[in-house]
Design a protein around this motif. Structure first.
Motif, mmCIF file in Angstrom:
data_model
loop_
_atom_site.group_PDB
_atom_site.id
_atom_site.type_symbol
_atom_site.label_atom_id
_atom_site.label_comp_id
_atom_site.label_asym_id
_atom_site.label_seq_id
_atom_site.Cartn_x
_atom_site.Cartn_y
_atom_site.Cartn_z
ATOM 1 N N THR A 102 38.593 38.441 57.805
ATOM 2 C CA THR A 102 38.633 38.593 56.346
ATOM 3 C C THR A 102 39.994 39.024 55.801
ATOM 4 O O THR A 102 40.169 39.093 54.590
ATOM 5 C CB THR A 102 37.594 39.635 55.889
ATOM 6 N N ARG A 103 40.933 39.315 56.684
ATOM 7 C CA ARG A 103 42.216 39.879 56.243
ATOM 8 C C ARG A 103 42.878 39.060 55.134
ATOM 9 O O ARG A 103 43.346 39.603 54.139
ATOM 10 C CB ARG A 103 43.167 40.028 57.420
ATOM 11 N N GLU A 104 42.910 37.739 55.270
ATOM 12 C CA GLU A 104 43.592 36.921 54.265
ATOM 13 C C GLU A 104 42.837 36.862 52.936
ATOM 14 O O GLU A 104 43.382 36.429 51.925
ATOM 15 C CB GLU A 104 43.855 35.509 54.792
ATOM 16 N N TYR A 105 41.589 37.310 52.925
ATOM 17 C CA TYR A 105 40.775 37.286 51.703
ATOM 18 C C TYR A 105 40.615 38.677 51.087
ATOM 19 O O TYR A 105 39.832 38.851 50.165
ATOM 20 C CB TYR A 105 39.386 36.707 52.009
ATOM 21 N N LYS A 106 41.370 39.629 51.587
ATOM 22 C CA LYS A 106 41.237 41.033 51.173
ATOM 23 C C LYS A 106 41.293 41.209 49.652
ATOM 24 O O LYS A 106 40.420 41.849 49.072
ATOM 25 C CB LYS A 106 42.342 41.858 51.845
ATOM 26 N N GLU A 107 42.284 40.656 49.014
ATOM 27 C CA GLU A 107 42.451 40.853 47.570
ATOM 28 C C GLU A 107 41.314 40.200 46.784
ATOM 29 O O GLU A 107 40.836 40.764 45.799
ATOM 30 C CB GLU A 107 43.815 40.333 47.102
ATOM 31 N N GLU A 108 40.866 39.033 47.225
ATOM 32 C CA GLU A 108 39.762 38.353 46.546
ATOM 33 C C GLU A 108 38.470 39.150 46.688
ATOM 34 O O GLU A 108 37.694 39.259 45.737
ATOM 35 C CB GLU A 108 39.569 36.937 47.101
ATOM 36 N N LEU A 109 38.230 39.701 47.871
ATOM 37 C CA LEU A 109 37.020 40.500 48.099
ATOM 38 C C LEU A 109 37.045 41.774 47.254
ATOM 39 O O LEU A 109 36.032 42.172 46.692
ATOM 40 C CB LEU A 109 36.855 40.819 49.589
ATOM 41 N N LYS A 110 38.214 42.390 47.154
ATOM 42 C CA LYS A 110 38.355 43.571 46.292
ATOM 43 C C LYS A 110 38.077 43.211 44.834
ATOM 44 O O LYS A 110 37.416 43.953 44.120
ATOM 45 C CB LYS A 110 39.770 44.148 46.389
ATOM 46 N N ALA A 111 38.586 42.060 44.407
ATOM 47 C CA ALA A 111 38.410 41.628 43.017
ATOM 48 C C ALA A 111 36.936 41.392 42.689
ATOM 49 O O ALA A 111 36.505 41.617 41.562
ATOM 50 C CB ALA A 111 39.217 40.356 42.747
ATOM 51 N N ILE A 112 36.167 40.958 43.676
ATOM 52 C CA ILE A 112 34.732 40.759 43.482
ATOM 53 C C ILE A 112 34.018 42.103 43.345
ATOM 54 O O ILE A 112 32.952 42.184 42.777
ATOM 55 C CB ILE A 112 34.144 39.943 44.664
ATOM 56 N N GLY A 113 34.648 43.164 43.859
ATOM 57 C CA GLY A 113 34.044 44.495 43.792
ATOM 58 C C GLY A 113 33.570 45.008 45.138
ATOM 59 O O GLY A 113 32.895 46.029 45.218
ATOM 60 N N MET A 114 33.942 44.306 46.202
ATOM 61 C CA MET A 114 33.519 44.723 47.533
ATOM 62 C C MET A 114 34.391 45.875 48.025
ATOM 63 O O MET A 114 35.540 46.015 47.608
ATOM 64 C CB MET A 114 33.558 43.542 48.498
ATOM 65 N N LYS A 115 33.829 46.675 48.908
ATOM 66 C CA LYS A 115 34.529 47.817 49.484
ATOM 67 C C LYS A 115 34.596 47.637 50.993
ATOM 68 O O LYS A 115 33.716 47.034 51.590
ATOM 69 C CB LYS A 115 33.790 49.110 49.152
ATOM 70 N N TRP A 116 35.630 48.201 51.593
ATOM 71 C CA TRP A 116 35.835 48.095 53.033
ATOM 72 C C TRP A 116 35.173 49.268 53.747
ATOM 73 O O TRP A 116 35.351 50.419 53.356
ATOM 74 C CB TRP A 116 37.322 48.065 53.345
ATOM 75 N N SER A 117 34.397 48.966 54.767
ATOM 76 C CA SER A 117 33.810 49.991 55.620
ATOM 77 C C SER A 117 34.598 50.004 56.929
ATOM 78 O O SER A 117 34.475 49.088 57.743
ATOM 79 C CB SER A 117 32.339 49.686 55.911
ATOM 80 N N ARG A 118 35.413 51.015 57.102
ATOM 81 C CA ARG A 118 36.253 51.105 58.282
ATOM 82 C C ARG A 118 35.418 51.193 59.560
ATOM 83 O O ARG A 118 35.707 50.555 60.560
ATOM 84 C CB ARG A 118 37.182 52.318 58.163
#
Length: 162
Positions: A102-118
Motif C-alpha cells: 500500500t505504500r504508493e497509495y498512502k496519500e490516497e488512502l489518507k485522503a479517503i479517511g483511512m488510518k494506519w495501524s502500525r
C-alpha cells in the motif's frame, strides 16, 4: 431486490455492496445502469438495517449509527478507481481494512479517511463514532474469526478481496 439478497445487518449489507461493486462498477467492467441500480438498492436497504448489528459472539443488537449510505458508496468507489495491485481490501465487521503493498497509495488512502495501524501493518476505516473499549489486542485472523470477513477474488493479476 435484484442484486442484494439475504442480509440481516448493516455489516452484511456493506460486505454485499463491496462484493457487488467489484463486479458492477464501470471501472471493473460493469455498466453505469447496473451500478446505479445497486446504489439504489443499497440506499433503500441501508435505511432498513442501519441500526441492526451483530457482535463478535453472533448476537444481534441495535445501536444508532451516524453514518450515511453515501459515505460507504463513495469510499468503495474511490478504492475501486485507485486500481491498486497486490492489495487486499476487506470488510471485517463494520471496519474496512486495506493491506498488502500500500505504500504508493498512502496519500490516497489518507485522503479517503483511512488510518494506519502500525501493529497490524494495515490501513483501516472505522465507523463514525467508534470508540475502542478494552485493552486486549487481537490479531487480524482473530478479528476475522469474531466478525467474519468476506473475500472475493478479483482480477488474477491483482490481489483484491472483500
Amino acid at each position: 431486490m435484484k442484486f442484494i439478497k439475504n442480509i440481516t445487518t448493516l455489516e452484511e449489507l456493506k460486505k454485499a455492496y463491496k462484493k457487488l461493486a467489484l463486479k458492477l462498477h464501470p471501472d471493473c467492467g460493469g455498466s453505469n445502469e447496473e451500478m446505479a441500480q445497486l446504489n439504489n438498492e443499497y440506499d433503500e436497504l441501508f435505511q432498513q438495517f442501519k441500526h441492526i448489528h451483530k457482535n463478535k459472539d453472533g448476537e444481534y443488537y441495535e445501536k444508532e449509527t451516524q453514518e450515511a449510505p453515501e459515505e460507504w458508496k463513495a469510499i468503495i468507489s474511490q478504492l475501486l478507481t485507485l486500481k491498486m495491485e497486490h492489495v487486499l481490501i476487506e470488510v471485517i465487521g463494520s471496519f474496512l481494512w486495506v493491506s498488502g503493498e500500500t505504500r504508493e497509495y498512502k496519500e490516497e488512502l489518507k485522503a479517503i479517511g483511512m488510518k494506519w495501524s502500525r501493529k497490524k501493518q494495515s490501513w483501516y476505516l472505522s465507523p463514525k463514532g467508534y470508540k475502542r473499549y478494552g485493552k486486549k489486542e487481537y490479531q487480524m485472523d482473530e478479528i476475522r474469526g469474531m466478525y467474519g470477513s468476506q473475500r472475493v477474488k478479483g482480477n488474477p493479476n491483482k490481489m483484491i478481496e472483500a
